[in-house]
Design an enzyme around this catalytic site. Structure first.
Site, short mmCIF file in Angstrom:
data_model
loop_
_atom_site.label_atom_id
_atom_site.label_comp_id
_atom_site.label_asym_id
_atom_site.label_seq_id
_atom_site.Cartn_x
_atom_site.Cartn_y
_atom_site.Cartn_z
N ARG A 77 0.86 -1.18 0.00
CA ARG A 77 0.00 0.00 0.00
C ARG A 77 0.89 1.23 0.00
NH1 ARG A 77 -2.36 3.29 4.71
NH2 ARG A 77 -3.80 4.65 3.61
N HIS A 123 -2.76 11.04 0.74
CA HIS A 123 -2.25 10.85 2.10
C HIS A 123 -1.72 12.21 2.58
CE1 HIS A 123 -0.79 7.55 5.03
NE2 HIS A 123 -0.46 8.69 5.59
N GLU A 170 -7.22 8.68 6.40
CA GLU A 170 -7.47 9.35 7.67
C GLU A 170 -7.94 10.79 7.52
OE1 GLU A 170 -4.01 8.87 10.15
OE2 GLU A 170 -4.28 6.71 10.29
N ASN A 310 -7.23 1.87 9.73
CA ASN A 310 -5.92 2.12 10.36
C ASN A 310 -6.11 2.05 11.86
OD1 ASN A 310 -4.90 2.61 7.84
ND2 ASN A 310 -4.31 4.75 8.23
N TYR A 312 -3.90 1.56 15.77
CA TYR A 312 -2.60 1.46 16.45
C TYR A 312 -2.69 1.11 17.93
CZ TYR A 312 -0.32 3.48 12.38
OH TYR A 312 0.16 3.68 11.10
N GLU A 381 -3.33 0.05 7.94
CA GLU A 381 -2.15 0.40 8.74
C GLU A 381 -2.29 -0.19 10.13
OE1 GLU A 381 -1.11 4.58 9.14
OE2 GLU A 381 -1.45 4.91 7.00
C1 GBH Z 1 -0.89 7.14 10.86
O1 GBH Z 1 -1.85 7.84 11.59
C2 GBH Z 1 -0.57 7.83 9.56
O2 GBH Z 1 -1.47 7.43 8.54
C3 GBH Z 1 0.84 7.61 9.10
O3 GBH Z 1 1.15 8.47 8.04
C4 GBH Z 1 1.80 7.78 10.27
O4 GBH Z 1 3.14 7.68 9.90
C5 GBH Z 1 1.45 6.74 11.30
O5 GBH Z 1 0.15 6.98 11.75
C6 GBH Z 1 2.33 6.75 12.54
O6 GBH Z 1 2.12 7.91 13.29
O7 GBH Z 1 -1.11 14.40 18.51
O8 GBH Z 1 -2.75 14.03 20.18
O9 GBH Z 1 -3.40 14.91 18.08
C7 GBH Z 1 -2.18 7.27 12.84
C8 GBH Z 1 -3.29 8.01 13.54
C9 GBH Z 1 -3.90 10.01 14.57
C10 GBH Z 1 -2.02 8.83 15.37
C11 GBH Z 1 -3.42 11.25 15.28
C12 GBH Z 1 -1.52 10.05 16.09
C13 GBH Z 1 -2.06 12.13 17.01
C14 GBH Z 1 -2.77 12.41 18.27
N1 GBH Z 1 -2.78 9.18 14.21
N2 GBH Z 1 -2.62 10.91 16.44
S1 GBH Z 1 -2.47 14.04 18.78
#
Ligand code: GBH
Length: 480
Positions: A77, A123, A170, A310, A312, A381
């Protein structure tokens, strides 16, 4: 070991995004995106970094494909840089043949290596000119037309070779981080609420609306003019974490958990599956949230062939007793790493927001599957950073047991969701194929299964997790 499994033909592989890996920002006719200009603003990016070089993937497509092959990936991807394909971005602006040719060759080379391309159209790297010309994503009518045009150019150039399309990655991040907290490009904030610029507290919700309608328009274009002959599928990728109540015995915390998911995921999911915004959002945001016109909702409702997920981590959620502030975007609640007993949701990583909790993955995908009546999921992701990884000597860094454990836990939870809970999941992309430009965090935080030596000519060194993933899927995917 469980008896859980993943279905035959399961499409697993790795993910990246254009601005995070490509570099070569001014080569072969590419123009600035909003991330190029954002990185030049002092104080926005850790270490004053940018994607100017990143992993230099624009010049190393062969190396990247060799890595994917070595790791046994079935799919890759990646995202296209709109600014390479239509440098000025708009529907009346010229298409850049060199940009197209770069990706045509890349897709051909991937397929020749037996790897299925999965393309993300957007993206986060909007052509900067569109932002300057008419306010970019804030200007729904212009943005939707330009995005649809860009999507059509891509379907036409690559459509016969690409079976999986993702419109937006996202949209929550583009809207909230780009227009409320200002952490991401273009760095606008909601605290101008009462300024001369007008009611900026509406901006993130307007941007979210534009992205949804643009997604709908691009899907309609694909279904009407390409899907039949090219035989592909198209969807959107939404981010979202699992939530557990801070106090499981407090119904207000339990309710706040659902509200948090509605504000982060269902904001986009509900219009696509139900044709409306969640009631909890309408209740809190009132007319700050745009109204749906019949034309727009007709584009958006039913516009997913699959759900791109996605995911995490998980958080504890505590409701707030006070009234929501005008710039609140979480649903009037606190996001915490510890519960009322002081227990952590998961171990620490390099990312302050990320503490792994594999069971939360199974719970969230089941929650979404129930809410949206069993759509087909592709996990687009999933991955982790690792506390202090950047400071380790190379040999230790390559032995990333913590990341291996993360993938065993999360992919195992996914297999449970499929086998025990009956969730229809058909693919998975690990984030990420290699360390890359981690947005506002620059290069300090690494998410790759491959180490990229930024001080040593961007040389790639596979970590232990790179091959671990293939071993996990080798055990879990049904042979027949
Ligand atoms: C992904 O987003 C992205 O798609 C990717 O590009 C990136 O490299 C990867 O995560 C790793 O970070 O700072 O308190 O506002 C993941 C979802 C949503 C996770 C926003 C981090 C920040 C919270 N992201 N979040 S805050």
């Amino acid at each position: 070991m469980t008896d859980s499994y993943l279905p035959k033909g399961f499409l697993w592989g790795f993910a990246t995004a254009a601005y995070q890996i490509e570099g070569a920002p001014h080569e072969d006719g590419r123009a600035d995106s909003i991330w190029d200009t954002f990185c030049r603003i002092p104080g926005k990016i850790a270490g004053a970094e940018s994607g100017d070089v990143a992993c230099d993937s624009y010049h190393r497509t062969g190396e990247d494909i060799a890595l994917l092959k070595a790791f046994g990936a079935k799919s890759y991807r990646f995202s296209l840089s709109w600014s390479r394909i239509i440098p000025l971005g708009g529907r009346d602006d010229p298409v850049n043949e060199k940009g197209i040719q770069h990706y045509v060759k890349f897709v051909d080379d991937l397929r020749a290596a037996g790897i299925e391309p999965m393309i993300t159209l957007f993206h986060w790297d909007l052509p900067d000119n569109l932002h300057k010309r008419y306010g970019g994503m804030l200007n729904k009518d212009e943005f939707v037309k330009d995005f649809e045009n860009y999507a059509r150019v891509c379907y036409k150039a690559f459509g016969s070779k690409v079976k999986y399309w993702i419109t937006f990655n996202e949209p929550w991040c583009s809207s909230i981080l780009g227009y409320s907290t200002g952490l991401f490009a273009p760095g606008r904030t909601s605290d101008r609420a009462k300024s001369a610029e007008g009611d900026s507290s509406k901006e993130p919700w307007i941007v979210g609306h534009s992205l949804l309608v643009a997604h709908g328009a691009a899907v309609k274009a694909y279904r009407e003019d390409f899907k039949e002959k090219d035989g592909g599928q198209i969807g959107i990728t939404l981010n979202g974490d699992w939530t557990e109540p801070w106090d499981p015995n407090d119904p207000a915390d339990v309710e706040a958990c659902n509200r948090k998911i509605e504000f982060s995921i269902c904001w986009f999911g509900d219009p696509i599956y139900f044709g409306k915004y969640p009631d909890s959002m309408r209740k809190q945001l009132g007319d700050r949230l745009p109204e749906w016109t019949p034309e727009d909702i007709a584009l958006v409702k039913g516009s997913n062939d699959f759900y791109g997920m996605n995911h995490y981590c998980a958080n504890y959620i505590k409701h707030k007793e006070t009234e929501p502030t005008v710039d609140d975007f979480h649903g009037n609640l606190e996001i915490l790493m510890q519960n009322n007993k002081g227990e952590y949701i998961g171990p620490e990583t390099q990312s302050f927001w990320l503490r792994p909790n594999p069971l939360g993955f199974r719970k969230l995908i089941k929650w979404l599957s129930d809410r949206y009546s069993g759509p087909t999921f592709y996990v687009t992701e999933n991955g982790t950073s690792l506390k202090g990884e950047n400071d380790l000597p190379l040999e230790e860094l390559l032995n990333d047991e913590f990341r291996c454990e993360y993938f065993r836990g999360y992919i195992g939870a996914l297999a449970d969701a499929h086998t025990i809970d009956g969730v229809d999941v058909r693919g998975y992309s690990a984030w990420s194929l290699m360390d890359n430009f981690e947005w506002a965090e620059g290069y300090e935080t690494r998410f790759g299964v491959t180490f990229v030596d930024y001080a040593g000519d961007q040389k790639r060194h596979p970590k232990k997790s790179a091959t671990e993933i293939g071993e996990i899927f080798g055990k879990l995917v049904k042979k027949e």
